[in-house]
Design a protein around this motif. Structure first.
Motif, mmCIF file in Angstrom:
data_model
loop_
_atom_site.group_PDB
_atom_site.id
_atom_site.type_symbol
_atom_site.label_atom_id
_atom_site.label_comp_id
_atom_site.label_asym_id
_atom_site.label_seq_id
_atom_site.Cartn_x
_atom_site.Cartn_y
_atom_site.Cartn_z
ATOM 1 N N LEU A 1 -31.937 -8.018 7.926
ATOM 2 C CA LEU A 1 -31.495 -8.727 6.879
ATOM 3 C C LEU A 1 -31.335 -10.227 7.562
ATOM 4 O O LEU A 1 -30.730 -10.175 8.623
ATOM 5 C CB LEU A 1 -30.465 -8.102 6.304
ATOM 6 C CG LEU A 1 -30.584 -6.992 5.512
ATOM 7 C CD1 LEU A 1 -29.365 -5.992 5.428
ATOM 8 C CD2 LEU A 1 -30.973 -7.308 4.077
ATOM 9 N N VAL B 1 -28.322 -9.222 1.840
ATOM 10 C CA VAL B 1 -27.571 -8.358 1.903
ATOM 11 C C VAL B 1 -26.934 -8.067 0.353
ATOM 12 O O VAL B 1 -27.016 -6.726 -0.144
ATOM 13 C CB VAL B 1 -26.388 -8.654 2.563
ATOM 14 C CG1 VAL B 1 -25.221 -7.341 2.547
ATOM 15 C CG2 VAL B 1 -26.826 -8.803 4.146
ATOM 16 N N TRP C 1 -27.727 -4.401 -1.682
ATOM 17 C CA TRP C 1 -26.899 -3.346 -2.173
ATOM 18 C C TRP C 1 -26.711 -3.363 -3.504
ATOM 19 O O TRP C 1 -26.625 -2.446 -4.051
ATOM 20 C CB TRP C 1 -25.436 -3.873 -1.418
ATOM 21 C CG TRP C 1 -25.310 -2.964 -0.447
ATOM 22 C CD1 TRP C 1 -24.765 -1.895 -0.425
ATOM 23 C CD2 TRP C 1 -25.916 -3.177 0.922
ATOM 24 N NE1 TRP C 1 -24.570 -1.166 0.959
ATOM 25 C CE2 TRP C 1 -25.446 -1.912 1.775
ATOM 26 C CE3 TRP C 1 -26.332 -3.868 1.702
ATOM 27 C CZ2 TRP C 1 -25.431 -1.815 3.126
ATOM 28 C CZ3 TRP C 1 -26.680 -3.840 3.125
ATOM 29 C CH2 TRP C 1 -26.292 -2.845 3.785
ATOM 30 N N SER D 1 -24.859 4.603 0.579
ATOM 31 C CA SER D 1 -25.039 4.034 1.786
ATOM 32 C C SER D 1 -25.516 4.793 2.803
ATOM 33 O O SER D 1 -26.109 4.526 3.699
ATOM 34 C CB SER D 1 -23.753 3.425 2.011
ATOM 35 O OG SER D 1 -23.298 2.367 0.992
ATOM 36 N N MET E 1 -30.111 -1.421 12.478
ATOM 37 C CA MET E 1 -29.749 -2.643 11.398
ATOM 38 C C MET E 1 -29.788 -3.995 12.444
ATOM 39 O O MET E 1 -28.998 -3.947 13.448
ATOM 40 C CB MET E 1 -28.518 -2.512 10.935
ATOM 41 C CG MET E 1 -28.392 -3.446 10.006
ATOM 42 S SD MET E 1 -29.040 -3.140 8.345
ATOM 43 C CE MET E 1 -28.525 -1.590 7.561
ATOM 44 N N ALA F 1 -29.299 -8.289 11.997
ATOM 45 C CA ALA F 1 -28.798 -9.306 10.993
ATOM 46 C C ALA F 1 -29.015 -10.404 12.030
ATOM 47 O O ALA F 1 -28.784 -10.646 13.174
ATOM 48 C CB ALA F 1 -27.258 -8.996 10.814
ATOM 49 N N THR G 1 -24.302 -12.677 8.010
ATOM 50 C CA THR G 1 -25.021 -11.565 7.643
ATOM 51 C C THR G 1 -24.364 -10.360 8.004
ATOM 52 O O THR G 1 -24.261 -9.348 7.480
ATOM 53 C CB THR G 1 -26.337 -11.688 7.970
ATOM 54 O OG1 THR G 1 -27.018 -13.096 7.561
ATOM 55 C CG2 THR G 1 -27.344 -10.655 7.353
ATOM 56 N N LYS G 2 -24.310 -10.288 9.566
ATOM 57 C CA LYS G 2 -23.559 -9.005 9.790
ATOM 58 C C LYS G 2 -22.303 -8.714 9.143
ATOM 59 O O LYS G 2 -22.015 -7.428 8.794
ATOM 60 C CB LYS G 2 -23.213 -9.342 11.495
ATOM 61 C CG LYS G 2 -22.683 -8.362 12.397
ATOM 62 C CD LYS G 2 -22.149 -8.646 13.884
ATOM 63 C CE LYS G 2 -21.612 -7.594 14.490
ATOM 64 N NZ LYS G 2 -20.144 -7.273 14.065
ATOM 65 N N ILE H 1 -22.871 -7.109 5.710
ATOM 66 C CA ILE H 1 -23.224 -5.816 5.888
ATOM 67 C C ILE H 1 -22.113 -4.871 6.484
ATOM 68 O O ILE H 1 -22.078 -3.686 5.875
ATOM 69 C CB ILE H 1 -24.355 -5.888 7.212
ATOM 70 C CG1 ILE H 1 -25.587 -6.477 6.748
ATOM 71 C CG2 ILE H 1 -24.889 -4.320 7.327
ATOM 72 C CD1 ILE H 1 -26.941 -6.599 7.823
ATOM 73 N N GLU H 2 -21.618 -5.301 7.383
ATOM 74 C CA GLU H 2 -20.367 -4.376 7.789
ATOM 75 C C GLU H 2 -19.270 -4.040 6.830
ATOM 76 O O GLU H 2 -18.584 -3.137 6.842
ATOM 77 C CB GLU H 2 -19.684 -5.047 9.220
ATOM 78 C CG GLU H 2 -20.747 -4.741 10.469
ATOM 79 C CD GLU H 2 -20.064 -5.381 11.668
ATOM 80 O OE1 GLU H 2 -20.717 -5.088 12.845
ATOM 81 O OE2 GLU H 2 -19.053 -6.343 11.522
ATOM 82 N N ARG I 1 -19.777 -3.292 3.963
ATOM 83 C CA ARG I 1 -20.318 -2.211 3.098
ATOM 84 C C ARG I 1 -20.315 -1.050 4.115
ATOM 85 O O ARG I 1 -21.038 0.072 3.622
ATOM 86 C CB ARG I 1 -21.620 -2.447 2.600
ATOM 87 C CG ARG I 1 -21.447 -3.698 1.598
ATOM 88 C CD ARG I 1 -22.871 -4.420 1.273
ATOM 89 N NE ARG I 1 -22.846 -5.363 0.268
ATOM 90 C CZ ARG I 1 -22.300 -6.426 0.324
ATOM 91 N NH1 ARG I 1 -21.820 -7.244 1.349
ATOM 92 N NH2 ARG I 1 -22.182 -7.317 -1.037
ATOM 93 N N VAL J 1 -24.129 -2.717 12.335
ATOM 94 C CA VAL J 1 -25.129 -3.587 12.789
ATOM 95 C C VAL J 1 -25.480 -3.489 14.229
ATOM 96 O O VAL J 1 -24.374 -3.573 15.065
ATOM 97 C CB VAL J 1 -24.773 -4.872 12.528
ATOM 98 C CG1 VAL J 1 -25.961 -6.040 12.931
ATOM 99 C CG2 VAL J 1 -24.530 -5.279 10.904
#
Length: 266
Positions: A56, A62, A66, A76, A84, A86, A91-92, A95-96, A98, A102
């Motif tokens: 991503l 992201v 989602w 998820s 993963m 990022a 971006t990381k 993602i985290e 959610r 990463v």
């Protein structure tokens, strides 16, 4: 300072600049829209079990991905087997938030660094790259060369917000409101800024280059510093015939703020 990020993302940069005492004007140079079709993204998400890696490259990617996971009623846990990657810390973090780990964030937050981080890990692997409709092809091209099987799917697209055209031109002509600094946080913000002002296209620049002529400087921006989030954005500024007066050393919003503070102190 003029901030040209998409409307829903401008707050972080603008808020920090205001906290430091700057007067901030927001005029979006970019608008995020859903793609015309989610068919390819949805197909990829329904078949996540076939992939080894997911890459991503933006917070927008992201959020869009989602949202589609929710629409498709995919949990998820469907991502648990994936490694993963990022492109950067924002971006990381997205993602985290959610609940997904990463595995890789490159040292520099550009496509070339993503490739360096993954090149030795992806030979023979299936890789899913979720990104904007129009983006640089560095990641898929180089990972394929390294032996990966890469699928690229669009999760969103960026367009020129036509409603910004008159506001931007008016501000630049108004001596009382004219900014001292304009910030650029992606290549798309640069290209759209040029489009909003009618400064010409990349094709026109290439035509001039082919004839051995230099692209004219945009004198309407004299006295205004142009600040870039990193080398890719800076390269686009130069490609479009614009200066780069300030460039972040770390290619993030905090890095851009730091560069602006450093410049004002000099």
């Amino acid at each position: 300072m003029l901030v040209g990020r998409a409307r829903h993302q401008a707050g972080v940069l603008s808020g920090e600049l205001r906290r430091l005492g700057a007067t901030v004007l927001e005029i979006p140079f970019i608008e995020i829209r859903k793609p015309r079709s989610f068919q390819r993204l949805d197909t990829a998400l329904r078949n996540l079990r076939n992939y080894d890696w997911l890459i991503l490259t933006s917070v927008n990617g992201v959020e869009a991905m989602w949202e589609r996971l929710g629409k498709l009623r995919l949990v998820s846990g469907a991502l648990d087997h994936l490694r993963m990657a990022a492109i950067g810390p924002a971006t990381k973090k997205a993602i985290e938030r959610r609940g997904v780990k990463v595995d890789v964030v490159p040292e520099e937050y550009v496509a070339e660094s993503v490739v360096r981080s993954l090149r030795r890990r992806v030979k023979g692997k299936r890789v899913l790259l979720v990104r904007a409709k129009v983006a640089r092809d560095v990641i898929p091209r180089e990972l394929r060369a390294a032996g990966a099987h890469v699928d690229v799917v669009e999760a969103y697209e960026t367009v020129v917000p036509k409603s910004s055209r008159m506001r931007l031109r008016s501000v630049l002509k108004n001596l009382k409101r004219r900014p001292q600094v304009i910030t650029f946080t992606s290549s798309s913000t640069v290209r759209n800024f040029v489009a909003l002002l009618g400064l010409g296209s990349r094709a026109a620049a290439l035509a001039l280059q082919a004839r051995g002529e230099e692209r004219p400087r945009h004198t309407g921006l004299d006295g205004i510093q142009l600040a870039s989030i990193g080398p890719v954005t800076s390269a686009t500024l130069r490609e479009m015939g614009l200066r780069v007066d300030i460039e972040a050393r770390e290619y993030t919003i905090p890095g851009l703020v730091e560069a602006l503070v450093r410049e004002r102190r000099q």
